[in-house]
Design a protein around this motif. Structure first.
Motif, PDB file in Angstrom:
ATOM      1  N   ALA A  62     -10.844 -40.612  52.539  1.00 21.22           N
ATOM      2  CA  ALA A  62     -10.377 -39.874  53.979  1.00 21.22           C
ATOM      3  C   ALA A  62     -10.444 -38.675  54.065  1.00 21.22           C
ATOM      4  N   SER A  63     -10.484 -37.975  52.963  1.00 22.26           N
ATOM      5  CA  SER A  63     -10.452 -36.336  53.128  1.00 22.26           C
ATOM      6  C   SER A  63     -11.794 -35.709  52.546  1.00 22.26           C
ATOM      7  N   LEU A  64     -12.327 -36.327  51.227  1.00 22.67           N
ATOM      8  CA  LEU A  64     -13.450 -35.592  50.577  1.00 22.67           C
ATOM      9  C   LEU A  64     -14.600 -35.641  51.242  1.00 22.67           C
ATOM     10  N   PRO A  65     -15.018 -36.850  52.196  1.00 19.99           N
ATOM     11  CA  PRO A  65     -16.182 -36.703  52.881  1.00 19.99           C
ATOM     12  C   PRO A  65     -16.266 -35.782  54.061  1.00 19.99           C
ATOM     13  N   SER A  66     -14.789 -35.390  54.450  1.00 16.87           N
ATOM     14  CA  SER A  66     -14.939 -34.211  55.653  1.00 16.87           C
ATOM     15  C   SER A  66     -15.357 -33.042  55.278  1.00 16.87           C
ATOM     16  N   LEU A  67     -14.971 -32.580  53.780  1.00 18.09           N
ATOM     17  CA  LEU A  67     -15.319 -31.442  53.332  1.00 18.09           C
ATOM     18  C   LEU A  67     -16.831 -31.489  52.871  1.00 18.09           C
ATOM     19  N   LEU A  68     -17.254 -32.453  52.330  1.00 20.04           N
ATOM     20  CA  LEU A  68     -18.787 -32.496  52.112  1.00 20.04           C
ATOM     21  C   LEU A  68     -19.785 -32.226  53.383  1.00 20.04           C
ATOM     22  N   ALA A  69     -19.170 -32.922  54.632  1.00 21.40           N
ATOM     23  CA  ALA A  69     -19.850 -32.906  55.750  1.00 21.40           C
ATOM     24  C   ALA A  69     -19.730 -31.528  56.608  1.00 21.40           C
ATOM     25  N   GLN A  70     -19.249 -30.272  55.936  1.00 25.93           N
ATOM     26  CA  GLN A  70     -19.024 -29.182  56.677  1.00 25.93           C
ATOM     27  C   GLN A  70     -20.326 -28.535  57.233  1.00 25.93           C
ATOM     28  N   ASP A  71     -20.189 -28.068  58.424  1.00 24.11           N
ATOM     29  CA  ASP A  71     -21.298 -27.620  59.107  1.00 24.11           C
ATOM     30  C   ASP A  71     -21.304 -26.105  59.035  1.00 24.11           C
ATOM     31  N   TYR A  72     -21.456 -25.675  57.963  1.00 30.59           N
ATOM     32  CA  TYR A  72     -21.554 -24.321  57.593  1.00 30.59           C
ATOM     33  C   TYR A  72     -22.749 -23.612  57.149  1.00 30.59           C
ATOM     34  N   PRO A  73     -23.252 -22.474  57.948  1.00 30.78           N
ATOM     35  CA  PRO A  73     -24.651 -21.919  58.070  1.00 30.78           C
ATOM     36  C   PRO A  73     -24.636 -21.210  56.703  1.00 30.78           C
ATOM     37  N   GLY A  74     -23.615 -20.909  56.051  1.00 35.48           N
ATOM     38  CA  GLY A  74     -23.967 -20.030  54.634  1.00 35.48           C
ATOM     39  C   GLY A  74     -23.907 -20.952  53.515  1.00 35.48           C
ATOM     40  N   ARG A  75     -24.091 -20.311  52.205  1.00 37.05           N
ATOM     41  CA  ARG A  75     -24.199 -21.149  51.158  1.00 37.05           C
ATOM     42  C   ARG A  75     -22.461 -21.763  50.701  1.00 37.05           C
ATOM     43  N   ALA A  76     -22.337 -23.022  50.459  1.00 36.44           N
ATOM     44  CA  ALA A  76     -21.208 -23.410  50.274  1.00 36.44           C
ATOM     45  C   ALA A  76     -21.091 -24.675  49.099  1.00 36.44           C
ATOM     46  N   GLU A  77     -20.130 -24.705  48.434  1.00 38.85           N
ATOM     47  CA  GLU A  77     -20.368 -25.786  47.312  1.00 38.85           C
ATOM     48  C   GLU A  77     -18.840 -26.209  47.025  1.00 38.85           C
ATOM     49  N   VAL A  78     -18.532 -27.474  46.879  1.00 36.47           N
ATOM     50  CA  VAL A  78     -17.436 -27.942  46.420  1.00 36.47           C
ATOM     51  C   VAL A  78     -17.053 -28.398  44.829  1.00 36.47           C
ATOM     52  N   PHE A  79     -15.886 -27.897  44.596  1.00 33.26           N
ATOM     53  CA  PHE A  79     -15.323 -28.291  43.183  1.00 33.26           C
ATOM     54  C   PHE A  79     -14.130 -29.151  43.265  1.00 33.26           C
ATOM     55  N   VAL A  80     -14.176 -30.294  42.683  1.00 33.02           N
ATOM     56  CA  VAL A  80     -12.885 -31.062  42.558  1.00 33.02           C
ATOM     57  C   VAL A  80     -12.621 -31.186  41.259  1.00 33.02           C
ATOM     58  N   VAL A  81     -11.295 -30.544  40.853  1.00 27.31           N
ATOM     59  CA  VAL A  81     -10.648 -30.451  39.915  1.00 27.31           C
ATOM     60  C   VAL A  81      -9.986 -31.598  39.514  1.00 27.31           C
ATOM     61  N   ASP A  82     -10.444 -32.668  38.614  1.00 18.80           N
ATOM     62  CA  ASP A  82      -9.615 -33.818  38.217  1.00 18.80           C
ATOM     63  C   ASP A  82      -8.327 -33.489  37.247  1.00 18.80           C
ATOM     64  N   ASP A  83      -7.111 -33.382  37.924  1.00 16.92           N
ATOM     65  CA  ASP A  83      -6.045 -32.706  37.221  1.00 16.92           C
ATOM     66  C   ASP A  83      -5.388 -34.049  36.251  1.00 16.92           C
ATOM     67  N   GLY A  84      -6.090 -34.739  35.320  1.00 18.39           N
ATOM     68  CA  GLY A  84      -5.421 -35.652  34.550  1.00 18.39           C
ATOM     69  C   GLY A  84      -5.099 -36.892  35.222  1.00 18.39           C
TER      70      GLY A  84
END
Length: 395
Positions: free
Chosen positions: A59-81
């Motif tokens: 319910a949360s990560l797809p909303s980040l991946l779908a960001q309408d951002y005109p510049g360069r953007a990248e997502v890093f998910v850090v799996d904390d154990g």
């Protein structure tokens, strides 16, 4: 005058002071400041620390991946154990939904002196440095963003010259206990850290909301984030203090389209959320604990007690003054209930909710002195005086 009448007078005076002199904390009109879109959009890296978040990630990560951002953007998910497949699910969601580039990484268990979340944030920021972003968006794994969230955050930061732009995500309010406790949580937070004071240059009041923090990368390095706050349980407030201490400009307000999807259906769930960090908020100081308990009782519990006892025979003056204090209290709570779209009849119940927070705070102290520290998702953090100062080497 009886002792109860004097106490009621002090309680009413306290509410008059809170109403007029505590940064108008009760108002809910502090939203993203006026902004204009920049001519050139800066690059942004989004860092999402995640520990056992498989239940909320869809319910949360797809909303980040779908960001309408005109510049360069990248997502890093850090799996904390995680033990529930959080990392694998994040990769699958990226394959399914597309959108911004996603990197999933795992830093391993945090060394002594680090909270798990900040160790994960450090790892994510380390990965992001290779992209040389101008801004970092630190957001929790349970936060869903509207498609233009990143765009509006960056535009506000650039227009206002802010080093930190943070939004208090709208928390879920569906169960009975969420309706009673959650709006009060934000109300009490704003009372401790009035948003108007936070955004004022030169003000010492500093706070952020960890679910949504846009941080200028240059300021992160100058303020030594996260290394300088590595043992902080209340990491968002510690981050804002570090930025202000380094001469930075911080803004915090309520969100319109940034929402937490994490459910707290039972009182037990909310109790754990509050009690895990309540005594840390008081710097593990027993004198501050006593003062907080006395303050909560004076401000929130005395007014209804005065009404009841006064009506039962202690005197009309006591009942009237208690009713006035209770009315001011309820009136200051109404804007927050409206923000959360909750019925206004909940406002007079604020003393009951405050009594729950009082008990949660005491329980937090009891757990601390039993040696359990702050516990969250299977980790228990040591007392601050037991935390070593060594910072591990990069690697």
């Amino acid at each position: 005058m009886s002792a109860l009448l004097w106490i009621t007078v002090v309680s009413l005076a306290a509410w008059c002071w809170l109403l007029l002199c505590q940064g108008f904390f009760w108002r809910t009109d502090i939203r993203l400041p006026p902004r204009r879109e920049p001519d050139a959009w800066p690059s942004v890296c989004v860092v999402v620390p995640a520990r056992d978040e498989a239940a909320v990630l869809p319910a949360s990560l797809p909303s980040l991946l779908a960001q309408d951002y005109p510049g360069r953007a990248e997502v890093f998910v850090v799996d904390d154990g995680s033990t529930d497949g959080t990392g694998a699910l994040a990769r699958e969601l990226s394959r399914r939904h597309g959108g911004l580039p996603l990197t999933v990484s795992a830093p391993g268990e945090p060394p002594a002196g680090w909270t798990g979340k900040l160790w994960a944030v450090r790892h994510g920021i380390g990965l992001a440095r290779a992209r040389d972003p101008e801004y970092l968006l630190l957001t929790d794994a349970d936060i869903a963003h509207a498609p233009d969230s990143l765009r509006t955050l960056v535009a506000a930061a650039r227009a206002g010259g802010f080093d930190v732009v943070s939004q208090m995500a709208r928390l879920r309010v569906e169960s009975v206990w969420e309706r009673l406790v959650v709006p009060a949580f934000v109300y009490f937070f704003a009372q401790l850290y009035p948003f108007r004071w936070i955004g004022r240059k030169g003000s010492r009041t500093a706070a952020a909301a960890g679910g949504c923090v846009l941080l200028r990368t240059g300021m992160a390095e100058k303020a030594r984030i996260p290394d300088g706050i590595r043992h902080a349980v209340i990491d968002d407030v510690a981050l804002a203090r570090a930025v202000k201490g380094a001469g930075g400009h911080v803004w915090l307000g309520l969100a319109d389209r940034v929402d937490s999807v994490r459910p707290y259906p039972r009182l037990h769930d909310l109790w754990r959320m509050v009690s895990r960090s309540a005594y840390a908020q008081l710097r593990h100081n027993p004198l501050l604990l006593l003062g907080t308990v006395a303050g909560l009782a004076l401000v929130y519990l005395v007014p209804p007690a005065a009404v009841v006892v006064g009506a039962a025979g202690a005197g009309a003056a006591t009942a009237v003054l208690g009713a006035l204090a209770w009315s001011v209290m309820a009136g200051t709570y109404v804007p927050m209930l409206r923000y959360y779209r909750q019925p206004l009849w909940l406002a007079p119940l604020l003393p009951f909710t405050a009594s729950l927070y009082l008990l949660m705070t005491v329980d937090s102290a009891v757990q601390h002195y039993r040696g359990r520290g702050a516990a969250w998702k299977g980790r228990t953090y040591a007392r601050p005086d037991a935390v070593p100062d060594a910072v591990p080497d990069e690697g």
